[in-house]
Design an enzyme around this catalytic site. Structure first.
Site, PDB file in Angstrom:
ATOM      1  N   SER A  16       0.261  -1.449  -0.377  1.00  0.00           N
ATOM      2  CA  SER A  16      -0.099   0.395  -0.175  1.00  0.00           C
ATOM      3  C   SER A  16       0.556   1.336  -0.038  1.00  0.00           C
ATOM      4  CB  SER A  16      -1.214   0.168   1.285  1.00  0.00           C
ATOM      5  OG  SER A  16      -1.796   0.874   1.217  1.00  0.00           O
ATOM      6  N   ASP A  43      -1.073   1.217  -3.634  1.00  0.00           N
ATOM      7  CA  ASP A  43      -2.233   0.732  -4.189  1.00  0.00           C
ATOM      8  C   ASP A  43      -3.650   0.205  -4.943  1.00  0.00           C
ATOM      9  OD1 ASP A  43      -3.342   0.575  -2.004  1.00  0.00           O
ATOM     10  OD2 ASP A  43      -3.343  -1.957  -1.228  1.00  0.00           O
ATOM     11  N   ASP A  45      -6.192   2.041  -3.281  1.00  0.00           N
ATOM     12  CA  ASP A  45      -7.576   1.539  -2.092  1.00  0.00           C
ATOM     13  C   ASP A  45      -7.843   3.180  -1.537  1.00  0.00           C
ATOM     14  OD1 ASP A  45      -5.298   1.552  -0.257  1.00  0.00           O
ATOM     15  OD2 ASP A  45      -6.217  -0.470   0.073  1.00  0.00           O
ATOM     16  N   ALA A  63     -10.239   8.482   8.376  1.00  0.00           N
ATOM     17  CA  ALA A  63     -10.484  10.103   7.652  1.00  0.00           C
ATOM     18  C   ALA A  63      -8.534   9.802   6.923  1.00  0.00           C
ATOM     19  CB  ALA A  63      -9.083  10.682   9.090  1.00  0.00           C
ATOM     20  N   ARG A  91      -3.113   5.033  20.710  1.00  0.00           N
ATOM     21  CA  ARG A  91      -2.950   3.620  20.784  1.00  0.00           C
ATOM     22  C   ARG A  91      -2.043   3.025  19.533  1.00  0.00           C
ATOM     23  NH1 ARG A  91      -3.962   3.617  15.116  1.00  0.00           N
ATOM     24  NH2 ARG A  91      -4.660   1.025  14.992  1.00  0.00           N
ATOM     25  N   PRO A  92      -1.858   1.087  20.126  1.00  0.00           N
ATOM     26  CA  PRO A  92      -0.762   1.365  19.164  1.00  0.00           C
ATOM     27  C   PRO A  92      -0.854   0.911  17.437  1.00  0.00           C
ATOM     28  CG  PRO A  92      -1.892  -0.664  20.946  1.00  0.00           C
ATOM     29  CD  PRO A  92      -2.512   0.696  21.191  1.00  0.00           C
ATOM     30  N   SER A  93      -0.393   0.875  17.323  1.00  0.00           N
ATOM     31  CA  SER A  93      -0.115   0.622  15.404  1.00  0.00           C
ATOM     32  C   SER A  93      -0.898  -0.677  15.380  1.00  0.00           C
ATOM     33  CB  SER A  93       0.673   1.673  14.544  1.00  0.00           C
ATOM     34  OG  SER A  93       0.707   0.952  12.847  1.00  0.00           O
ATOM     35  N   ARG A 150       0.865   5.795  18.045  1.00  0.00           N
ATOM     36  CA  ARG A 150       0.329   6.685  17.093  1.00  0.00           C
ATOM     37  C   ARG A 150      -0.226   7.912  18.251  1.00  0.00           C
ATOM     38  NH1 ARG A 150       1.250   6.268  12.044  1.00  0.00           N
ATOM     39  NH2 ARG A 150       0.670   4.176  11.358  1.00  0.00           N
TER      40      ARG A 150
HETATM   41  P1  NG1 Z   1      -2.783   1.580  12.132  1.00  0.00           P
HETATM   42  O1  NG1 Z   1      -1.290   1.750  11.558  1.00  0.00           O
HETATM   43  O2  NG1 Z   1      -2.912   0.451  12.984  1.00  0.00           O
HETATM   44  O3  NG1 Z   1      -2.667   2.882  13.021  1.00  0.00           O
HETATM   45  C1  NG1 Z   1      -2.960   2.355   9.451  1.00  0.00           C
HETATM   46  C2  NG1 Z   1      -4.202   3.587   9.513  1.00  0.00           C
HETATM   47  C3  NG1 Z   1      -5.235   2.437   9.038  1.00  0.00           C
HETATM   48  C4  NG1 Z   1      -5.368   1.875   8.525  1.00  0.00           C
HETATM   49  C5  NG1 Z   1      -4.599   0.801   8.134  1.00  0.00           C
HETATM   50  C6  NG1 Z   1      -4.077   0.093   6.651  1.00  0.00           C
HETATM   51  C7  NG1 Z   1      -4.044   5.608  10.538  1.00  0.00           C
HETATM   52  C8  NG1 Z   1      -4.448   6.743  11.848  1.00  0.00           C
HETATM   53  N1  NG1 Z   1      -3.919   4.223  10.180  1.00  0.00           N
HETATM   54  O4  NG1 Z   1      -3.124   1.248  10.732  1.00  0.00           O
HETATM   55  O5  NG1 Z   1      -6.184   3.509   9.226  1.00  0.00           O
HETATM   56  O6  NG1 Z   1      -5.614   2.652   7.074  1.00  0.00           O
HETATM   57  O7  NG1 Z   1      -3.079   1.318   8.572  1.00  0.00           O
HETATM   58  O8  NG1 Z   1      -3.837   0.102   6.352  1.00  0.00           O
HETATM   59  O9  NG1 Z   1      -4.294   5.989   8.956  1.00  0.00           O
HETATM   60 ZN    ZN Z   2      -3.163   1.171   0.087  1.00  0.00          ZN
END
Ligand code: NG1
Ligand code: ZN
Length: 529
Positions: A64, A278, A280, A371, A497-499, A506
C-alpha cells in the site's frame, strides 16, 4: 498432500532465522527481502482456505502506502472481504513455523477448520508495481501449486480490483464480469448513466489532477480512460514513469503532512486528488487564492456522499436506514456535522477497514470512511433489491429518477472495499450533479486543527484501549494524564493507540488552533514514554 514436494519447496523459500511476523490489520508488511517465505506460505494457506470455503480466494501482493522497499501480502475472502479473524491467526502461525513443522501446521489448520483436502482450490493473484512484487507473487504461485491448487495470475492490478475479481468469481458473475475489462465496463457504464444529463462537452470545470503516488493507479487509470466520457478530463501526475513509489507523494503523504505532494503543480482553486500506492485510498485538496492548502479528507468525502444519498432516499420515499461509520481519527467537526446538521447516526469502530466494513453491514446503506481516505458504501441485499425494483417499476417519474440514480451508485461504488478509482468517479459525479466547486464542498464544515504523531516505545502493546480506541485502559494512569492535558485546551480531544501496521504508538490531538493541537499532541506523546 505431496509431502516431498512441500518439503522441497519449503526449503527453497526458507525463513530467515528468528524472524517473527504478524498478520496485522492489512496482512503481513515488512521489508521485501524478509517476505519470500511468507509469500510461499500464504500460497499454501490460500489453498486451504479455498478448499474450506469451496470458493475462489484472492492473494494480493502489496504494501500500500509503505516505502518502495517494503512489501506485504493479504488474503481476500470469498465475497471480496478481508480474511476471517480465525484465519488471520492461522496465517501468523504458519508464517512463523520452523521449516520442519510446516506440514504439521498445515495438518493442524486443516483439522481445526474441517478442510476437505479432496476439494478443488482456486486462487487469484494480483500485485502492485513495486520492483519486488513480481518475484514475490511467483513465490505465492509456488505455494499454491505445491498443494495442487489452480490459480489465475491477474498480474498488475489495484488492490480493490482484486477484491472485485474475487467477488465476481464467487457470485457467478452477478457482481460483474471477472475480468479487468469487466471492472472498467461496470464502473464506466454506471458513471456515464449517472452523469449523462450534466456533462457538456468542453467543460473545463471537470478537469481533475490526480497524483498517482507513482503506483498502480496510474497504469489502471490509463487503461480505463477510453471507457470514460471525454468531458471528465483526468490529468495524471506521479504516474510511475519516474519517481519512487509513495515517495513525497500519495494520499498518505498528503494527509499526514497536510501539504501537496511533489510532482504536481497545484494552481489556485484547482481540484486535485491523491491515490495511495495500491489505489485503495483517495484524498482531495486544493490551494486557495492566497496559496493556502486545503485538505478534503475521508470525513469530508463521507459527508458529501452521505448527503447525496440521503437526498436521493428522501425522494424515493422508502424507509431505508443510513448509518455512517467512523474511527477515532475522524475530525470532531465531521461527526458534529453528520449528527447535528444532517441528523444521520454515526457509529465508531476500532481503526482498520475490516472493523468499519463489518459495522457498515448492519444498515440498509452503510457508509464508512477512514479519515485517511479509505472507504466505501455498502447496500444491504434487501435495499439493493428494493432500489432496483423501483428503478424498473415505479410510476412516479421523480421517484423513479431518484431510484435509477441510486441504482447507478450501487454499480459505481466498489462494495467489496475502499477503491480510489471508484470513489473518485462517484465524487466527480456528485460534484457535477450538484454543481459544487471544490471550495463549496470544503465549506460544508471547517475541520478542527489536528496533529498526528508517532512515538517509538520499547513495547507498544503495553497500551490497551477501549471505547473504539478512544480511551487507554493500560498503562494505569495514562488516561488520567491525557484527560488533564485535554482540559487545558478548547474544543480539544486526544488519544493514543498502538499501530496495527507499524512498530509505533500513534498520538492524535485536536484543538481550537493548530498551535494548540500541536502542543497537545506533543504533551500527550511525552506522557506515553
Ligand atoms: P495503524 O497503523 O493501525 O494506525 C493504518 C491506518 C489505518 C488503516 C491501516 C491499514 C491511520 C491512523 N491508520 O493503521 O487507518 O488504513 O493502516 O492500512 O491512518
Ligand atoms: Zn492502500
Amino acid at each position: 498432500m505431496d509431502v516431498d514436494a512441500v518439503n522441497k519447496f519449503s526449503s527453497l523459500h526458507a525463513k530467515p532465522n528468528g524472524l517473527i511476523l504478524q498478520y496485522g490489520t492489512a496482512g503481513f508488511r515488512t521489508k521485501a527481502y524478509h517476505l519470500d517465505h511468507v509469500m510461499y506460505r500464504m500460497g499454501l494457506l490460500a489453498v486451504l482456505r479455498s478448499k474450506q470455503t469451496k470458493s475462489t480466494i484472492g492473494v494480493m501482493v502489496t504494501a500500500s502506502h509503505n516505502p518502495e522497499e517494503d512489501n506485504g501480502v493479504k488474503l481476500i475472502d470469498p465475497l471480496g472481504e478481508m480474511l476471517a479473524p480465525s484465519w488471520e491467526e492461522h496465517a501468523t502461525h504458519l508464517a512463523n513455523a520452523e521449516e520442519q513443522d510446516i506440514q504439521a501446521v498445515l495438518a493442524e489448520i486443516s483439522h481445526r477448520e474441517a478442510v476437505n483436502l479432496q476439494q478443488k482450490a482456486m486462487i487469484v493473484i494480483g500485485r502492485d508495481t513495486r520492483p519486488s512484487s513480481e518475484k514475490l507473487s511467483q513465490s505465492v504461485i509456488d505455494g499454491v501449486s505445491v498443494l495442487g491448487g489452480q490459480y489465475h495470475d491477474y498480474g498488475l492490478v489495484t488492490t480493490p480490483q482484486l477484491h472485485y475479481l474475487v467477488c465476481c468469481q464467487n457470485t457467478n458473475g452477478q457482481y460483474g464480469k471477472a475480468t479487468i475489462e469487466g471492472y472498467y465496463q461496470k464502473l464506466s457504464k454506471a458513471f456515464v448513466e449517472l452523469t449523462k444529463q450534466t456533462f457538456r462537452s468542453g467543460d473545463e470545470y471537470r478537469a481533475l489532477k490526480i497524483d498517482c503516488a507513482s503506483g498502480i493507479g496510474a497504469l489502471k487509470l490509463k487503461e480505463m480512460e477510453c471507457y470514460l466520457p471525454r468531458e471528465l478530463s483526468l490529468h495524471l501526475f506521479n504516474d510511475g514513469t519516474k519517481g519512487k513509489l509513495n515517495h513525497l507523494c500519495g494520499a498518505d503523504f498528503v494527509k499526514s503532512h497536510q501539504k501537496p505532494p511533489l510532482g504536481i503543480e497545484v494552481k489556485p482553486n484547482e481540484r486535485c486528488c491523491s491515490f495511495d500506492g495500491d489505489a485503495d485510498r483517495i484524498i482531495y485538496y486544493y490551494n486557495d487564492a492566497d496559496g493556502r492548502f486545503h485538505l478534503i479528507d475521508g470525513d469530508k468525502i463521507a459527508t458529501l456522499i452521505s448527503s447525496f444519498l440521503k437526498e436521493l432516499l428522501s425522494e424515493v420515499g422508502e424507509n431505508l436506514k443510513i448509518g455512517i461509520v467512523q474511527t477515532a481519527y475522524a475530525n470532531g467537526s465531521s461527526t458534529r456535522y453528520l449528527e447535528e446538521v444532517m441528523k444521520v447516526p454515526v457509529h465508531f469502530t476500532k481503526t482498520g477497514v475490516k472493523h468499519l466494513h463489518h459495522k457498515a453491514q448492519e444498515f440498509d446503506i452503510g457508509i464508512y470512511f477512514e479519515a485517511n481516505g479509505h472507504g466505501t458504501v455498502l447496500f444491504s441485499k434487501a435495499a439493493e433489491m428494493k432500489i432496483r425494483q423501483l428503478a424498473k417499476e415505479e410510476t412516479d417519474g421523480k421517484k423513479r429518477k431518484a431510484a435509477v440514480m441510486l441504482e447507478n451508485v450501487i454499480d459505481l461504488i466498489n462494495q467489496t472495499v475502499g477503491d480510489a478509482i471508484s470513489d473518485m468517479l462517484l465524487i466527480e459525479a456528485i460534484l457535477a450533479l450538484k454543481g459544487l466547486s471544490v471550495q463549496q464542498w470544503d465549506a460544508i464544515y471547517t475541520d478542527l486543527p489536528n496533529r498526528q504523531l508517532k512515538v517509538k516505545v520499547a513495547d507498544r502493546q503495553v497500551i490497551d484501549t477501549t471505547d473504539a480506541e478512544r480511551r487507554a485502559v493500560t498503562p494505569l494512569g495514562l488516561q488520567e494524564v491525557i484527560d488533564d492535558l485535554v482540559k487545558k485546551y478548547r474544543f480539544s480531544r486526544a488519544f493514543v493507540r498502538p499501530s496495527g501496521t507499524e512498530d509505533v504508538v500513534r498520538v492524535y490531538a485536536e484543538a481550537d488552533s493548530q498551535e494548540n493541537a500541536d502542543n497537545l499532541a506533543h504533551e500527550v506523546s511525552l506522557a506515553v514514554f
